[in-house]
Design a protein around this motif. Structure first.
Motif, PDB file in Angstrom:
ATOM      1  N   THR A 213       0.846  -1.032   0.063  1.00  0.00           N
ATOM      2  CA  THR A 213      -0.026  -0.097  -0.021  1.00  0.00           C
ATOM      3  C   THR A 213       0.919   1.368   0.061  1.00  0.00           C
ATOM      4  N   LEU A 214       0.619   2.035  -0.776  1.00  0.00           N
ATOM      5  CA  LEU A 214       1.472   3.429  -1.151  1.00  0.00           C
ATOM      6  C   LEU A 214       0.682   4.685  -0.057  1.00  0.00           C
ATOM      7  N   ALA A 215       1.624   5.461   0.558  1.00  0.00           N
ATOM      8  CA  ALA A 215       1.247   6.692   0.904  1.00  0.00           C
ATOM      9  C   ALA A 215       2.096   7.722   0.557  1.00  0.00           C
ATOM     10  N   VAL A 216       1.702   8.917   0.316  1.00  0.00           N
ATOM     11  CA  VAL A 216       2.717  10.183  -0.283  1.00  0.00           C
ATOM     12  C   VAL A 216       3.403  10.997   0.757  1.00  0.00           C
ATOM     13  N   ASN A 217       2.623  10.614   2.239  1.00  0.00           N
ATOM     14  CA  ASN A 217       3.235  11.367   3.325  1.00  0.00           C
ATOM     15  C   ASN A 217       2.774  10.906   4.325  1.00  0.00           C
TER      16      ASN A 217
ATOM     17  N   VAL B 104      -1.073   7.820   8.570  1.00  0.00           N
ATOM     18  CA  VAL B 104      -1.776   7.829   9.878  1.00  0.00           C
ATOM     19  C   VAL B 104      -3.173   7.664   9.586  1.00  0.00           C
ATOM     20  N   ASP B 105      -3.865   8.401   8.443  1.00  0.00           N
ATOM     21  CA  ASP B 105      -5.102   7.939   8.115  1.00  0.00           C
ATOM     22  C   ASP B 105      -5.597   6.576   7.759  1.00  0.00           C
ATOM     23  N   LEU B 106      -4.526   5.938   7.197  1.00  0.00           N
ATOM     24  CA  LEU B 106      -4.783   4.518   6.964  1.00  0.00           C
ATOM     25  C   LEU B 106      -4.975   3.699   8.156  1.00  0.00           C
ATOM     26  N   PHE B 107      -4.272   4.027   9.255  1.00  0.00           N
ATOM     27  CA  PHE B 107      -4.419   3.333  10.672  1.00  0.00           C
ATOM     28  C   PHE B 107      -5.775   3.709  11.087  1.00  0.00           C
TER      29      PHE B 107
ATOM     30  N   LYS C 282       2.698   9.270  15.896  1.00  0.00           N
ATOM     31  CA  LYS C 282       1.447   9.232  15.747  1.00  0.00           C
ATOM     32  C   LYS C 282       0.974   7.920  15.844  1.00  0.00           C
ATOM     33  N   ILE C 283       1.330   7.142  14.880  1.00  0.00           N
ATOM     34  CA  ILE C 283       1.145   5.534  14.786  1.00  0.00           C
ATOM     35  C   ILE C 283       1.268   4.859  16.198  1.00  0.00           C
ATOM     36  N   ARG C 284       2.527   5.181  16.657  1.00  0.00           N
ATOM     37  CA  ARG C 284       2.812   4.529  17.850  1.00  0.00           C
ATOM     38  C   ARG C 284       1.766   4.880  19.090  1.00  0.00           C
ATOM     39  N   ALA C 285       1.374   6.151  19.117  1.00  0.00           N
ATOM     40  CA  ALA C 285       0.513   6.697  20.101  1.00  0.00           C
ATOM     41  C   ALA C 285      -0.949   5.903  19.965  1.00  0.00           C
ATOM     42  N   MET C 286      -1.166   5.476  18.702  1.00  0.00           N
ATOM     43  CA  MET C 286      -2.442   4.808  18.365  1.00  0.00           C
ATOM     44  C   MET C 286      -2.458   3.579  19.146  1.00  0.00           C
ATOM     45  N   GLY C 287      -1.255   3.069  19.387  1.00  0.00           N
ATOM     46  CA  GLY C 287      -1.059   1.716  20.131  1.00  0.00           C
ATOM     47  C   GLY C 287      -0.701   0.623  19.219  1.00  0.00           C
ATOM     48  N   GLU C 288      -0.077   1.103  17.766  1.00  0.00           N
ATOM     49  CA  GLU C 288       0.450   0.006  16.973  1.00  0.00           C
ATOM     50  C   GLU C 288       1.900  -0.272  17.304  1.00  0.00           C
ATOM     51  N   ILE C 289       2.104  -1.304  18.242  1.00  0.00           N
ATOM     52  CA  ILE C 289       3.383  -1.545  18.590  1.00  0.00           C
ATOM     53  C   ILE C 289       3.918  -2.733  18.130  1.00  0.00           C
TER      54      ILE C 289
END
Length: 134
Positions: free
Chosen positions: A38-42, A47-50, A76-83
């Motif tokens: 999956t690609l994201a350009v920024n 973060v929006d994908l998560f 931000k991704i880690r703060a969402m609990g994505e460990i």
């Protein structure tokens, strides 16, 4: 944009990179390892994908991007609990390793990424996934 590799055990990889050529090169390398990409350009797109519930086994994240940088996205991704997702910071900048690791990335690789480095990271994640499935 997603591209699914054939085979029973593919990894879900998120490539966060603002440069089209870099996205294409890394995607081509990842396809050799049977990754679904999956690609994201920024960072904001990542973060929006998560936020909408997407899950990935590994993230390859560039440092300097418009809207939200790689390290900001990692925080931000880690703060969402994505460990459990392995986050790989990438950059040609000299100070990038320290910035990514302090943001919460698991590993840093300098650009251009060598195939050997990519292979060792992918194998590590695949082995971890096999062990958690048992």
């Amino acid at each position: 944009m997603e591209s699914k590799a054939q085979g029973s055990s593919f990894m879900k990889a998120l490539v966060v990179e603002d440069t089209t050529v870099q996205r294409m090169v890394l995607s081509a390398k990842l396809r050799n390892f049977q990754c679904e990409i999956t690609l994201a350009v920024n960072g904001k797109e990542a973060v929006d994908l998560f936020l909408v519930g997407k899950k990935f086994d590994i993230i390859f994240c560039d440092k300097d991007m418009p809207i939200m940088t790689g390290p900001e996205a990692v925080v931000k991704i880690r703060a969402m609990g994505e460990i459990d997702v392995k986050i790989v910071g990438m950059s040609a900048d000299d100070d990038a390793m320290e910035v990514f690791i302090s943001a919460g990335a698991d590993v840093f690789v300098p650009k251009p990424i060598k195939v050997q480095d990519l292979e060792s990271i992918i194998k590590e994640v695949m082995n971890k996934n096999k062990n958690t499935m048992v």
